[in-house]
Design a protein around this motif. Structure first.
Motif, PDB file in Angstrom:
ATOM      1  N   TYR A 107      25.289  19.344  46.819  1.00  0.00           N
ATOM      2  CA  TYR A 107      26.038  20.549  47.193  1.00  0.00           C
ATOM      3  C   TYR A 107      26.973  21.029  46.074  1.00  0.00           C
ATOM      4  N   THR A 108      27.147  20.214  45.035  1.00  0.00           N
ATOM      5  CA  THR A 108      28.018  20.619  43.917  1.00  0.00           C
ATOM      6  C   THR A 108      27.323  21.562  42.942  1.00  0.00           C
ATOM      7  N   TRP A 109      26.133  22.046  43.286  1.00  0.00           N
ATOM      8  CA  TRP A 109      25.391  22.889  42.345  1.00  0.00           C
ATOM      9  C   TRP A 109      26.163  24.153  41.961  1.00  0.00           C
ATOM     10  N   ALA A 110      26.966  24.697  42.878  1.00  0.00           N
ATOM     11  CA  ALA A 110      27.722  25.916  42.571  1.00  0.00           C
ATOM     12  C   ALA A 110      28.744  25.665  41.461  1.00  0.00           C
ATOM     13  N   ILE A 111      29.324  24.464  41.458  1.00  0.00           N
ATOM     14  CA  ILE A 111      30.271  24.096  40.412  1.00  0.00           C
ATOM     15  C   ILE A 111      29.537  23.893  39.090  1.00  0.00           C
ATOM     16  N   THR A 112      28.368  23.234  39.148  1.00  0.00           N
ATOM     17  CA  THR A 112      27.550  23.040  37.951  1.00  0.00           C
ATOM     18  C   THR A 112      27.135  24.384  37.361  1.00  0.00           C
ATOM     19  N   ASN A 286      34.653  24.336  46.093  1.00  0.00           N
ATOM     20  CA  ASN A 286      33.870  25.562  46.220  1.00  0.00           C
ATOM     21  C   ASN A 286      34.709  26.716  46.761  1.00  0.00           C
ATOM     22  N   LEU A 287      35.600  26.425  47.701  1.00  0.00           N
ATOM     23  CA  LEU A 287      36.475  27.471  48.243  1.00  0.00           C
ATOM     24  C   LEU A 287      37.455  27.976  47.183  1.00  0.00           C
ATOM     25  N   ILE A 288      38.020  27.047  46.409  1.00  0.00           N
ATOM     26  CA  ILE A 288      38.935  27.446  45.324  1.00  0.00           C
ATOM     27  C   ILE A 288      38.217  28.357  44.340  1.00  0.00           C
ATOM     28  N   GLN A 289      36.968  28.020  44.060  1.00  0.00           N
ATOM     29  CA  GLN A 289      36.181  28.821  43.121  1.00  0.00           C
ATOM     30  C   GLN A 289      35.997  30.257  43.620  1.00  0.00           C
ATOM     31  N   GLN A 290      35.914  30.429  44.939  1.00  0.00           N
ATOM     32  CA  GLN A 290      35.700  31.759  45.505  1.00  0.00           C
ATOM     33  C   GLN A 290      36.973  32.585  45.615  1.00  0.00           C
TER      34      GLN A 290
END
Length: 295
Positions: A107-112, A286-290
Motif C-alpha cells: 500500500y506504500t506505492w503512492a509514497i514510492t 498517505n493522508l499527509i501527502q494529500q
C-alpha cells in the motif's frame, strides 16, 4: 462534456474499494492451489478477457483497430512491468508473507511514486511530502519487524523486500503511463495482451503447466476479474463522474482496514497490534501527502 453525478461516483468508487479489499485474501487462497507464476497466467487470461468485454460494451475496440503497429507496440510495452514483472513480484511476496503484512507494505506505492517522480519527472519534494514519506516508512518498519524496533528482525526479509520492490515496479508503470495519450482502458488491455505471452513463457520455463481443477481456476478467475480488470473500470468511472477527485480518491483509505477484517475472518490470521499501528502510520503518511491538494 462529461456530466458529474456524485452519487454514482460514490457507488462506483465504493464498489471498487470493497472489491479491492477482498483481493489480499483472494491472493492467499489462490496461492494455496498453485505457485505465483501459475496464478499469474490464469489471472492475466481472465483479466484480459474482462477488459476486452468492457471495451466492446463501451465501443472502444475501434480505437485499437485504428492504431498503427508503432502505436500498438508503444502501448503494449508497459506490459513488461504490468502485469508481467509487477505481479510476479507481488504474488511471490504474498507467497512468503502473511497477508496482513504483504497488503499494507504494498500500500506504500503512492509514497514510492512520489519519490520516483523527483528524478524521473523532475518534480520537487516539499516538506509535507518528506514528512509523509517518513511517516509511511515508519509504518513499514513497524509491520515488517512486528513492532520490535529495539531488536530489528524481519519475519521474512526477502518477502518484505519483494513487497516493497513491487511498489517501485507499480510506480514506474504509472510514470510510464503519464506520457500515454491513449484511453486508459485501451492501454491496460494492450499491456495485458503484451504481458500474457511473457507470463506463459516464464511459467513454462520456471514452473510448469498450471493445475487444471475448479478451485484453482475459480480462485485465479476471481483475482483476474476483480484485481486486474473490472475494478479498474469501476474506479475510472468514479473518477470521471465525481465533482472533485479527492472525494472519491479518499475512499481508498478504507480498503486496507476492510482488507484486514477480511484477512482475519476469511484466512483466520490473528491480526497483530503491530500491523494495525503500522497501517495507521502508512495511511497517515498517505493522508499527509494529500494535504493541500486542490483536486
Amino acid at each position: 462534456m462529461q456530466q458529474h453525478d456524485q452519487k454514482k461516483a460514490y457507488i462506483y468508487g465504493l464498489s471498487a474499494v470493497l472489491i479491492w479489499s477482498t483481493v489480499a485474501s483472494a491472493f492467499k487462497i489462490a496461492l494455496g492451489y498453485m505457485d505465483p507464476l501459475q496464478l499469474l497466467f490464469y489471472a492475466v487470461i481472465f483479466s484480459t478477457l474482462s477488459l476486452f468485454l468492457i471495451l466492446k460494451i463501451q465501443n472502444k475496440t475501434e480505437q485499437i483497430k485504428r492504431m498503427s503497429t508503432k502505436d500498438l507496440l508503444k502501448n503494449g510495452l508497459p506490459g513488461l512491468l504490468n502485469p508481467f514483472l509487477y505481479y510476479i513480484v507481488l504474488f511471490k511476496a504474498y507467497d512468503l508473507l502473511p497477508a496482513q503484512e504483504a497488503q499494507p507494505l504494498n500500500y506504500t506505492w503512492a509514497i514510492t511514486l512520489s519519490l520516483l517522480s523527483i528524478p524521473l519527472l523532475g518534480q520537487k519534494m516539499t516538506m509535507r511530502e518528506l514528512l509523509a514519506i517518513l511517516t509511511s516508512y515508519m509504518g513499514v518498519v513497524i509491520i515488517s519487524t512486528h513492532g520490535n524496533l529495539l531488536n530489528i528482525q524481519f519475519s521474512n526479509g526477502f518477502g518484505v523486500f519483494l513487497a516493497l520492490f513491487s511498489t517501485i515496479l507499480w510506480s514506474l508503470y504509472w510514470i510510464m503511463n503519464t506520457k500515454s495519450k491513449s484511453d486508459p482502458l485501451v492501454g491496460l488491455f494492450l499491456n495485458f495482451c503484451f504481458g500474457l505471452p511473457l507470463v506463459a513463457v516464464a511459467m513454462l520455463i520456471f514452473s510448469g503447466p498450471p493445475p487444471f481443477n475448479a478451485p484453482a481456476i475459480l480462485s485465479a478467475a476471481y483475482v483476474g476479474f476483480f484485481e486486474m480488470g473490472i475494478t479498474f473500470a469501476l474506479w475510472l468511472n468514479a473518477m470521471k463522474l465525481t465533482e472533485k477527485a479527492s472525494r472519491v480518491s479518499n475512499l481508498i483509505f478504507l480498503s486496507p482496514f476492510l482488507s484486514l477484517i477480511l484477512i482475519h475472518f476469511i484466512l483466520g490470521e490473528e491480526i497483530l497490534h503491530s500491523t494495525l499501528v503500522g497501517l495507521l502510520f502508512i495511511v497517515g503518511g498517505n493522508l499527509i501527502q494529500q494535504l493541500g491538494r486542490k483536486n
